[in-house]
Design an enzyme around this catalytic site. Structure first.
Site, short mmCIF file in Angstrom:
data_model
loop_
_atom_site.label_atom_id
_atom_site.label_comp_id
_atom_site.label_asym_id
_atom_site.label_seq_id
_atom_site.Cartn_x
_atom_site.Cartn_y
_atom_site.Cartn_z
N ALA A 149 0.80 -1.23 0.00
CA ALA A 149 0.00 0.00 0.00
C ALA A 149 0.84 1.28 0.00
O ALA A 149 0.39 2.32 -0.50
CB ALA A 149 -0.94 -0.01 1.19
N THR B 69 0.30 5.55 -1.69
CA THR B 69 -0.13 6.69 -0.86
C THR B 69 0.12 8.01 -1.60
O THR B 69 -0.64 8.96 -1.43
CB THR B 69 0.59 6.72 0.51
OG1 THR B 69 2.00 6.66 0.30
CG2 THR B 69 0.16 5.56 1.39
N GLN C 55 0.39 -6.62 -3.45
CA GLN C 55 -0.66 -6.81 -2.45
C GLN C 55 -1.76 -5.78 -2.69
O GLN C 55 -2.78 -5.81 -2.00
CB GLN C 55 -0.10 -6.60 -1.05
CG GLN C 55 0.94 -7.61 -0.62
CD GLN C 55 1.42 -7.32 0.79
OE1 GLN C 55 2.33 -6.52 1.03
NE2 GLN C 55 0.81 -7.96 1.76
N ILE D 147 -4.74 -3.51 -4.47
CA ILE D 147 -6.00 -3.88 -5.13
C ILE D 147 -6.49 -2.74 -6.00
O ILE D 147 -7.63 -2.73 -6.43
CB ILE D 147 -7.07 -4.20 -4.06
CG1 ILE D 147 -7.22 -3.00 -3.09
CG2 ILE D 147 -6.68 -5.44 -3.26
CD1 ILE D 147 -8.55 -2.94 -2.42
N HIS E 185 -3.93 -10.06 -3.58
CA HIS E 185 -5.13 -9.74 -2.78
C HIS E 185 -6.30 -9.32 -3.66
O HIS E 185 -7.22 -8.67 -3.18
CB HIS E 185 -4.80 -8.66 -1.75
CG HIS E 185 -3.85 -9.13 -0.68
ND1 HIS E 185 -3.23 -8.29 0.20
CD2 HIS E 185 -3.43 -10.38 -0.36
CE1 HIS E 185 -2.45 -9.00 1.03
NE2 HIS E 185 -2.55 -10.26 0.69
N CYS F 16 -20.47 -18.53 -8.26
CA CYS F 16 -20.30 -18.94 -9.66
C CYS F 16 -19.26 -18.07 -10.39
O CYS F 16 -19.01 -18.28 -11.57
CB CYS F 16 -21.63 -18.91 -10.41
SG CYS F 16 -22.21 -17.24 -10.81
N CYS G 20 -26.21 -12.47 -6.68
CA CYS G 20 -25.88 -12.79 -8.07
C CYS G 20 -27.17 -13.07 -8.86
O CYS G 20 -28.06 -13.77 -8.38
CB CYS G 20 -24.98 -14.02 -8.08
SG CYS G 20 -24.62 -14.65 -9.72
N SER H 129 5.58 -2.00 1.91
CA SER H 129 4.79 -2.94 2.69
C SER H 129 5.36 -3.01 4.10
O SER H 129 6.58 -3.03 4.29
CB SER H 129 4.82 -4.33 2.06
OG SER H 129 4.16 -5.25 2.90
N ASN I 221 10.94 1.31 2.36
CA ASN I 221 9.74 1.62 3.14
C ASN I 221 10.04 2.76 4.10
O ASN I 221 11.16 2.88 4.59
CB ASN I 221 9.28 0.37 3.92
CG ASN I 221 7.82 0.45 4.31
OD1 ASN I 221 6.97 0.75 3.48
ND2 ASN I 221 7.52 0.22 5.57
P1 NAD Z 1 0.64 -1.45 5.09
O1 NAD Z 1 -0.36 -0.35 5.22
O2 NAD Z 1 0.69 -2.50 6.12
O3 NAD Z 1 2.09 -0.84 4.97
C1 NAD Z 1 2.35 0.24 4.14
C2 NAD Z 1 3.75 0.73 4.50
O4 NAD Z 1 4.11 1.74 3.58
C3 NAD Z 1 3.83 1.32 5.90
O5 NAD Z 1 4.90 0.71 6.58
C4 NAD Z 1 4.09 2.83 5.64
O6 NAD Z 1 4.96 3.38 6.60
C5 NAD Z 1 4.74 2.80 4.29
N1 NAD Z 1 4.54 4.00 3.47
C6 NAD Z 1 3.37 4.62 3.17
N2 NAD Z 1 3.58 5.64 2.31
C7 NAD Z 1 4.93 5.67 2.06
C8 NAD Z 1 5.77 6.50 1.26
N3 NAD Z 1 5.28 7.49 0.49
N4 NAD Z 1 7.10 6.24 1.25
C9 NAD Z 1 7.62 5.24 2.02
N5 NAD Z 1 6.87 4.43 2.79
C10 NAD Z 1 5.54 4.64 2.80
O7 NAD Z 1 0.45 -2.08 3.66
P2 NAD Z 1 0.57 -3.55 3.20
O8 NAD Z 1 1.65 -4.26 3.93
O9 NAD Z 1 0.62 -3.49 1.75
O10 NAD Z 1 -0.79 -4.24 3.71
C11 NAD Z 1 -2.03 -3.65 3.61
C12 NAD Z 1 -3.02 -4.55 2.92
O11 NAD Z 1 -4.23 -3.86 2.70
C13 NAD Z 1 -2.52 -4.94 1.56
O12 NAD Z 1 -2.27 -6.29 1.57
C14 NAD Z 1 -3.59 -4.57 0.56
O13 NAD Z 1 -4.27 -5.71 0.11
C15 NAD Z 1 -4.58 -3.74 1.32
N6 NAD Z 1 -4.53 -2.31 0.92
C16 NAD Z 1 -4.38 -1.98 -0.40
C17 NAD Z 1 -4.30 -0.65 -0.78
C18 NAD Z 1 -4.13 -0.31 -2.24
O14 NAD Z 1 -4.48 -1.13 -3.09
N7 NAD Z 1 -3.57 0.85 -2.59
C19 NAD Z 1 -4.37 0.36 0.17
C20 NAD Z 1 -4.53 -0.01 1.51
C21 NAD Z 1 -4.60 -1.36 1.88
ZN ZN Z 2 -23.40 -16.53 -9.01
#
Ligand code: NAD
Ligand code: ZN
Length: 260
Positions: A28, A32, A105, A107, A125, A136, A159, A200, A225
């Site tokens: 994620a 951001t 990870q 979505i 994910h 289905c 559905c 992550s 990160n």
């Molecule tokens: P997480 O939220 O657990 O970790 C995100 C990490 O990124 C954190 O440690 C944070 O400090 C760091 N971070 C955020 N912005 C940053 C930046 N600009 N520079 C450096 N570091 C930065 O995310 P995860 O481990 O991916 O798990 C969250 C789960 O939730 C995922 O598995 C996903 O399926 C779902 N999710 C997806 C989205 C998306 O699709 N964009 C958003 C939120 C959550």
């Molecule tokens: Zn169905």
């Protein structure tokens, strides 16, 4: 960019240049900068609502309706988002052959939007830009779900084909990981000689086990990160800085050095 970060970006570019099979693993934190909050940072959309576990979703229409209410509330943020510097830099590395593939990870569909071909992307994910029937697998647009939801006074629709529950095509807490995607992610991980874990917190398993497996299998491990992760101690390079800034700079260095 300070001198220490410049050196780290140089090191990152060299590792990518030397690798014969680099794989990126994204979370994620990559999105951001596109306005999509991550999971755990303070103020994230998810900190206000506890995630709905999969069994609760299955068990009651009331919970399914609540899940859809939340989904529609967040959807404006998701659908307005476009790929950021990080996505663009990674897509450039895929295009130039520097990166064999991306395991995500996320979505949010932003890797696809930045031009990464399906064959070089694994979504662990799922994908939040559409819905499907859990029984289905019939696929539904979010607009179809929204129309039914509102027409029924805020009730989750079933559905049309089999009356099964319709859910966003993402993996919830407590829901099984997609088997084929997970198998393929393990294959890519074990065949990589450089593994880049990006944005992550590396605490959600089984996905977070991939960087550890790559390292144990002899690949170099880089963690990019903003905050510490539990795997930092085993990494060859840890870059604790803004992801978009780091990837854009690394991409620029690689582009400047050509394919030599
Ligand atoms: P997480 O939220 O657990 O970790 C995100 C990490 O990124 C954190 O440690 C944070 O400090 C760091 N971070 C955020 N912005 C940053 C930046 N600009 N520079 C450096 N570091 C930065 O995310 P995860 O481990 O991916 O798990 C969250 C789960 O939730 C995922 O598995 C996903 O399926 C779902 N999710 C997806 C989205 C998306 O699709 N964009 C958003 C939120 C959550
Ligand atoms: Zn169905």
């Amino acid at each position: 960019m300070d001198a220490e970060l410049t050196t780290q970006v140089d090191d990152l570019a060299s590792l990518i240049r030397q690798a014969s099979r680099a794989v990126a693993f994204t979370g994620a934190g990559l999105s951001t900068e596109c306005g999509i909050p991550d999971f755990r940072s303070p103020g994230g959309l998810w900190t206000r609502n506890k995630p709905i576990p999969f069994d609760a979703f299955l068990a009651s229409r009331e919970v399914r309706s609540e899940a859809w209410r939340r989904k529609f509330a967040m959807d404006a943020t998701f659908s307005a988002a476009v790929p950021g510097r990080g996505h663009r830099a990674l897509a450039g590395m895929v295009r130039s052959g520097r990166l064999a593939g991306i395991i995500t990870q996320n979505i949010d569909n932003l890797h696809q939007d930045s031009g990464v071909p399906d064959g070089q992307l694994i979504e662990l994910h799922g994908n939040g830009t559409y819905a499907h029937c859990l029984d289905c697998r019939q696929r539904y647009d979010l607009d179809w779900v929204r129309g039914r939801f509102h027409a029924a006074g805020g009730q989750a629709p079933d559905c049309e084909a089999c009356l099964g529950p319709v859910k966003a095509a993402t993996i919830s807490f407590g829901q099984a990981m997609p088997e084929e995607e997970m198998r393929q992610a393990v294959r890519w991980t074990l065949s990589s000689d450089l593994f880049l874990a990006i944005g992550s917190s590396l605490v959600v398993y089984p996905a977070a086990g991939l960087p550890a497996s790559a390292r144990q299998n002899g690949a170099r491990l880089v963690i990019i990160n903003g905050e510490e992760t539990p795997l930092d101690a085993m990494a060859d390079l840890v870059i604790r800085a803004d992801i978009g800034t780091v990837l854009e700079a690394a991409g620029d260095r690689l582009a400047a050095s050509g394919l030599s």
